[in-house]
Every structure is written in C-alpha cells, then in structure tokens.
Design a protein around this motif. Structure first.
Motif, PDB file in Angstrom:
ATOM      1  N   ARG A  77      -8.825  14.274  -6.286  1.00 46.31           N
ATOM      2  CA  ARG A  77      -7.420  14.547  -5.953  1.00 46.31           C
ATOM      3  C   ARG A  77      -7.235  14.574  -4.433  1.00 46.31           C
ATOM      4  O   ARG A  77      -6.290  14.002  -3.897  1.00 46.31           O
ATOM      5  CB  ARG A  77      -6.989  15.865  -6.592  1.00 46.31           C
ATOM      6  N   ASP A  78      -8.160  15.224  -3.728  1.00 48.39           N
ATOM      7  CA  ASP A  78      -8.081  15.255  -2.264  1.00 48.39           C
ATOM      8  C   ASP A  78      -8.146  13.851  -1.681  1.00 48.39           C
ATOM      9  O   ASP A  78      -7.383  13.499  -0.782  1.00 48.39           O
ATOM     10  CB  ASP A  78      -9.222  16.103  -1.682  1.00 48.39           C
ATOM     11  N   VAL A  79      -9.073  13.048  -2.191  1.00 47.30           N
ATOM     12  CA  VAL A  79      -9.231  11.672  -1.713  1.00 47.30           C
ATOM     13  C   VAL A  79      -7.953  10.872  -1.971  1.00 47.30           C
ATOM     14  O   VAL A  79      -7.508  10.107  -1.112  1.00 47.30           O
ATOM     15  CB  VAL A  79     -10.462  11.017  -2.386  1.00 47.30           C
ATOM     16  N   ALA A  80      -7.354  11.041  -3.140  1.00 47.79           N
ATOM     17  CA  ALA A  80      -6.112  10.333  -3.456  1.00 47.79           C
ATOM     18  C   ALA A  80      -4.990  10.752  -2.498  1.00 47.79           C
ATOM     19  O   ALA A  80      -4.258   9.891  -1.985  1.00 47.79           O
ATOM     20  CB  ALA A  80      -5.699  10.585  -4.904  1.00 47.79           C
ATOM     21  N   CYS A  81      -4.878  12.035  -2.242  1.00 50.34           N
ATOM     22  CA  CYS A  81      -3.844  12.511  -1.308  1.00 50.34           C
ATOM     23  C   CYS A  81      -4.073  11.937   0.086  1.00 50.34           C
ATOM     24  O   CYS A  81      -3.124  11.499   0.749  1.00 50.34           O
ATOM     25  CB  CYS A  81      -3.812  14.032  -1.276  1.00 50.34           C
ATOM     26  N   GLU A  82      -5.325  11.911   0.526  1.00 48.80           N
ATOM     27  CA  GLU A  82      -5.648  11.334   1.839  1.00 48.80           C
ATOM     28  C   GLU A  82      -5.345   9.845   1.886  1.00 48.80           C
ATOM     29  O   GLU A  82      -5.048   9.303   2.958  1.00 48.80           O
ATOM     30  CB  GLU A  82      -7.126  11.567   2.167  1.00 48.80           C
ATOM     31  N   ALA A  83      -5.415   9.174   0.745  1.00 46.72           N
ATOM     32  CA  ALA A  83      -5.147   7.729   0.674  1.00 46.72           C
ATOM     33  C   ALA A  83      -3.657   7.428   0.528  1.00 46.72           C
ATOM     34  O   ALA A  83      -3.275   6.283   0.310  1.00 46.72           O
ATOM     35  CB  ALA A  83      -5.932   7.109  -0.483  1.00 46.72           C
ATOM     36  N   GLY A  84      -2.830   8.452   0.628  1.00 51.03           N
ATOM     37  CA  GLY A  84      -1.386   8.230   0.600  1.00 51.03           C
ATOM     38  C   GLY A  84      -0.711   8.409  -0.741  1.00 51.03           C
ATOM     39  O   GLY A  84       0.481   8.132  -0.884  1.00 51.03           O
ATOM     40  N   TYR A  85      -1.448   8.869  -1.732  1.00 56.54           N
ATOM     41  CA  TYR A  85      -0.821   9.158  -3.030  1.00 56.54           C
ATOM     42  C   TYR A  85      -0.104  10.495  -2.885  1.00 56.54           C
ATOM     43  O   TYR A  85      -0.716  11.549  -2.901  1.00 56.54           O
ATOM     44  CB  TYR A  85      -1.874   9.164  -4.150  1.00 56.54           C
ATOM     45  N   ASP A  86       1.198  10.405  -2.684  1.00 56.08           N
ATOM     46  CA  ASP A  86       1.968  11.589  -2.325  1.00 56.08           C
ATOM     47  C   ASP A  86       2.423  12.425  -3.512  1.00 56.08           C
ATOM     48  O   ASP A  86       2.985  13.502  -3.343  1.00 56.08           O
ATOM     49  CB  ASP A  86       3.168  11.214  -1.460  1.00 56.08           C
ATOM     50  N   LYS A  87       2.170  11.939  -4.716  1.00 58.73           N
ATOM     51  CA  LYS A  87       2.457  12.734  -5.907  1.00 58.73           C
ATOM     52  C   LYS A  87       1.263  12.632  -6.834  1.00 58.73           C
ATOM     53  O   LYS A  87       0.675  11.558  -6.980  1.00 58.73           O
ATOM     54  CB  LYS A  87       3.716  12.231  -6.619  1.00 58.73           C
ATOM     55  N   TYR A  88       0.905  13.762  -7.444  1.00 59.59           N
ATOM     56  CA  TYR A  88      -0.164  13.714  -8.441  1.00 59.59           C
ATOM     57  C   TYR A  88       0.201  14.589  -9.623  1.00 59.59           C
ATOM     58  O   TYR A  88       0.988  15.535  -9.511  1.00 59.59           O
ATOM     59  CB  TYR A  88      -1.531  14.109  -7.865  1.00 59.59           C
ATOM     60  N   ILE A  89      -0.377  14.229 -10.761  1.00 62.73           N
ATOM     61  CA  ILE A  89      -0.169  14.977 -11.997  1.00 62.73           C
ATOM     62  C   ILE A  89      -1.534  15.241 -12.606  1.00 62.73           C
ATOM     63  O   ILE A  89      -2.325  14.316 -12.781  1.00 62.73           O
ATOM     64  CB  ILE A  89       0.691  14.173 -12.999  1.00 62.73           C
ATOM     65  N   ASN A  90      -1.802  16.498 -12.902  1.00 55.72           N
ATOM     66  CA  ASN A  90      -3.016  16.881 -13.619  1.00 55.72           C
ATOM     67  C   ASN A  90      -2.662  17.040 -15.090  1.00 55.72           C
ATOM     68  O   ASN A  90      -1.896  17.936 -15.448  1.00 55.72           O
ATOM     69  CB  ASN A  90      -3.577  18.212 -13.108  1.00 55.72           C
ATOM     70  N   ILE A  91      -3.189  16.174 -15.924  1.00 51.87           N
ATOM     71  CA  ILE A  91      -2.960  16.299 -17.360  1.00 51.87           C
ATOM     72  C   ILE A  91      -3.733  17.529 -17.849  1.00 51.87           C
ATOM     73  O   ILE A  91      -4.875  17.762 -17.438  1.00 51.87           O
ATOM     74  CB  ILE A  91      -3.421  15.039 -18.111  1.00 51.87           C
TER      75      ILE A  91
END
Length: 184
Positions: free
Chosen positions: A24-38
């Motif tokens: 999740r941290d890596v995704a946020c650093e890569a510019g994924y500005d929204k995330y959803i944890n199922i």
C-alpha cells in the motif's frame, strides 16, 4: 485523472500484514492516490482441496463485489489490484470481468485456482516452500499466462523463512519490483 489501488487480502493475511501494508505504501508513493482494502467476513474455511478453495473464493468474491459495486472504474487513469493468496483468485476473476485497459495485477503467493482466468499485465511472487501452492504448478501457469514469476528459495506462503534479516531483504526486493512494475 486519479489512480486506484485495490488490496485483496488472504484468509488470515489481512491488509496490515507486511506484504500488503508495504504494498500500500509503495502504491501511494507511485501516485495511486486512492486505495481500497477489501475486508472479508467468513466462516471458518477448510481449504484443503480445489473444491473447497473454489467455494471459499466464490463466497469472498461476492463480498468483494459488494464493496466495489459503486466504483466508477472509468474515472481512473490506472488501476492496480494487489492481492495475496486466495485474494489473487478474486483479483484475477474481477480483473477478467472488468477487462480494463489500464489494469495491473500483483499476485503475491498465487494459488493454482488464480490462473483459471485470463491474466494480463501481471507480476507474481512465490516461495519455494509455499504450503498452499507448488512451485512447479505456479511456474508452469505463470509461463503459460506470460506472467513474470519471482521465486524466493526456502520461503513459505508469506514469503518468509527462518532468518529475519533475510526476510527484510526479501521484503525490500519485493517492494522494489512492485514499485517498478506499477510505475510503468
């Protein structure tokens, strides 16, 4: 446009465990500005064979559909599904249903069942001592689907071995590979 990361945990491997937490941290650093944890609510599953694995996956897939039903997928420039164990079966199924041109899949310790769907633009990771998947089966299926597979010698289903410092090195390497994969 925004980027979306969706995390599909395993049974007993929730989104705050290392592979998904740092993913999740890596995704946020890569510019994924929204995330959803199922999140799953499930009865105790006995997943010792393909039939019971399928039943468990279908139950969890229904829950994932419910949690993602209001997502407007076309509003996202890029979408990545980062999944662990049985979550890889859900992510592969869901990605195959959506058929988004901007979709990427990260398959952390995939199961054989994961590969029954068409898998595109994916990367996978497995330990040689994975207790839920055999390396030979996953290697064969990954090759057939043209999915790069990273193998960690002596590691279990959590990509861990008996050496904590080695586990940290593996985690760092896996996160670097994921980061590079989702950035491009």
């Amino acid at each position: 446009m925004a980027k979306l990361a969706v995390f599909f945990p395993g049974i007993g491997y929730h989104c705050d465990k290392p592979l998904l937490y740092y993913g999740r941290d890596v995704a946020c650093e890569a510019g994924y500005d929204k995330y959803i944890n199922i999140k799953y609510e499930y009865p105790k599953f006995d997943i010792k064979d393909v039939k019971s694995m399928r039943e468990a996956a279908l139950n969890l897939l229904d829950q994932a559909h419910e949690q993602l039903k209001d997502i407007k997928w076309d509003e996202y420039e890029e979408v990545v599904f980062i999944a662990k164990s049985i979550g890889t079966t859900l992510a592969a199924n869901y990605a195959d249903e959506l058929k988004l041109p901007n979709m990427k899949l990260v398959l952390l310790t995939p199961l054989v069942y994961t590969y029954q769907w068409e898998i595109k633009n994916a990367v996978a990771f497995i330990g040689s001592r994975d207790q839920f998947s055999t390396l030979e089966d996953i290697q064969k299926l990954s090759d057939e689907h043209k999915v790069p597979l990273y193998v960690y010698d002596g590691c279990n289903h959590s990509l861990e071995c008996d050496d904590t410092c080695k586990n940290l090195d593996i985690m760092k390497e896996v996160m670097k590979i994921i980061s590079d994969f989702i950035k491009y």
